[in-house]
Design a protein around this motif. Sequence first.
Motif, PDB file in Angstrom:
ATOM      1  N   LYS A  20      17.216   7.746 -21.866  1.00 43.61           N
ATOM      2  CA  LYS A  20      17.790   8.579 -20.568  1.00 43.61           C
ATOM      3  C   LYS A  20      16.390   9.063 -20.066  1.00 43.61           C
ATOM      4  O   LYS A  20      15.982   9.148 -18.810  1.00 43.61           O
ATOM      5  CB  LYS A  20      18.488   9.492 -21.016  1.00 43.61           C
ATOM      6  CG  LYS A  20      19.082  10.424 -19.709  1.00 43.61           C
ATOM      7  CD  LYS A  20      20.058  11.553 -20.305  1.00 43.61           C
ATOM      8  CE  LYS A  20      19.690  12.476 -21.206  1.00 43.61           C
ATOM      9  NZ  LYS A  20      20.608  13.308 -21.352  1.00 43.61           N
ATOM     10  N   GLU A  21      15.690   9.847 -21.004  1.00 46.09           N
ATOM     11  CA  GLU A  21      14.426  10.526 -20.425  1.00 46.09           C
ATOM     12  C   GLU A  21      13.436   9.706 -20.262  1.00 46.09           C
ATOM     13  O   GLU A  21      12.466  10.049 -19.281  1.00 46.09           O
ATOM     14  CB  GLU A  21      13.998  11.535 -21.804  1.00 46.09           C
ATOM     15  CG  GLU A  21      15.099  12.530 -22.038  1.00 46.09           C
ATOM     16  CD  GLU A  21      14.673  13.279 -23.160  1.00 46.09           C
ATOM     17  OE1 GLU A  21      15.835  14.432 -23.564  1.00 46.09           O
ATOM     18  OE2 GLU A  21      14.084  12.931 -24.126  1.00 46.09           O
ATOM     19  N   PHE A  24      13.755   9.436 -16.561  1.00 48.74           N
ATOM     20  CA  PHE A  24      13.210  10.444 -15.804  1.00 48.74           C
ATOM     21  C   PHE A  24      11.774  10.442 -15.820  1.00 48.74           C
ATOM     22  O   PHE A  24      11.132  10.720 -14.782  1.00 48.74           O
ATOM     23  CB  PHE A  24      13.706  11.836 -16.514  1.00 48.74           C
ATOM     24  CG  PHE A  24      13.315  12.847 -15.907  1.00 48.74           C
ATOM     25  CD1 PHE A  24      13.792  13.491 -14.782  1.00 48.74           C
ATOM     26  CD2 PHE A  24      12.315  13.710 -16.575  1.00 48.74           C
ATOM     27  CE1 PHE A  24      13.249  14.415 -14.136  1.00 48.74           C
ATOM     28  CE2 PHE A  24      11.954  14.951 -16.213  1.00 48.74           C
ATOM     29  CZ  PHE A  24      12.171  15.353 -14.918  1.00 48.74           C
ATOM     30  N   ASN A  42      16.594   5.968 -11.671  1.00 50.05           N
ATOM     31  CA  ASN A  42      17.806   6.922 -11.645  1.00 50.05           C
ATOM     32  C   ASN A  42      18.878   6.168 -11.948  1.00 50.05           C
ATOM     33  O   ASN A  42      20.016   6.772 -12.755  1.00 50.05           O
ATOM     34  CB  ASN A  42      17.764   7.417 -10.134  1.00 50.05           C
ATOM     35  CG  ASN A  42      16.700   8.316  -9.625  1.00 50.05           C
ATOM     36  OD1 ASN A  42      15.958   8.850 -10.645  1.00 50.05           O
ATOM     37  ND2 ASN A  42      16.583   8.614  -8.655  1.00 50.05           N
ATOM     38  N   HIS A  45      18.985   6.207 -15.747  1.00 50.31           N
ATOM     39  CA  HIS A  45      19.258   7.374 -16.279  1.00 50.31           C
ATOM     40  C   HIS A  45      20.625   7.684 -16.168  1.00 50.31           C
ATOM     41  O   HIS A  45      21.402   8.290 -17.257  1.00 50.31           O
ATOM     42  CB  HIS A  45      18.553   8.581 -15.334  1.00 50.31           C
ATOM     43  CG  HIS A  45      18.689   9.925 -15.789  1.00 50.31           C
ATOM     44  ND1 HIS A  45      19.688  10.716 -15.565  1.00 50.31           N
ATOM     45  CD2 HIS A  45      17.422  10.710 -16.478  1.00 50.31           C
ATOM     46  CE1 HIS A  45      19.598  11.989 -16.216  1.00 50.31           C
ATOM     47  NE2 HIS A  45      18.232  11.916 -16.745  1.00 50.31           N
TER      48      HIS A  45
END
Length: 271
Positions: A20-21, A24, A42, A45
Amino acid sequence: MDAFVARSLDEIRFWSRIMKEHSFFLGLGFRAEDTQLITEANQFHTIFEDIERRSHEFNIDTDPHTIKEFNTEVQNAATHIWAFKRMVLGLILQCKLPGQTNFPLLVDHISREANYFRNRLEELNSGKLEPLPDAIIDENVFFLKIMADHAKFIGHLLDPSERKLVEQAREFSNDFDTLMFQAIDLSHMRPQSQTVPLLSQFVDENRVSVKSLRDFKKTARDLIDECRIKSIIHPLLADHVFREAERFLFILDMFDQSLSGVKVNKKEIMH
């Protein structure tokens, strides 16, 4: 306790947050006009944020069949983000994204982590985890390279005027490059190198250096949070690399405990 369920949830909870990070960080590095790449980042994410959330809805009493299906779903997502990262790396290396700020080594680095994640889920689902002696060497080769990369990223993202910290990061980079090559040498000497005394020393030596790097990352993270040093390091990135060092230390501690149990009677133990 079902070891398969516990191990699966532990891997997914840790690595889904990491994925997830990564999404980003990639998004931060793209140019404003890279709207398609930003949209894809996105989307990843959102996917991994959902996976992370759902992983906490399960517990060690969850039916192993349910977890096996979840593993397959997550492995599929990890494979897709791996392919996205490799595609982005190709664009950068072909100079098709001039001005973007994701280092090629960083994109390669995060793709290696996605590959590690998907392979681990496949191993768990197939029940074919490596025997302890192989796991010790392979995990160290992987994580020592990750730690060496982190030191390089920190050194390049600190402001050049932070001379002392930049020098410390360079020293860590050199230390972990050396440890990584030692690990590769030990790997090449397999299976003759897989004696308990050699593996035990290998784990002990690496743990000392990882603890030092972990402490350096923690200090850097805290200084960045308090705006006490000059850098272009995002506070989340500082915490991200700290957590990965903590993860490596956790794995080294597990290996040490396993080796302690086979000092007298060496046998293959699933890690």
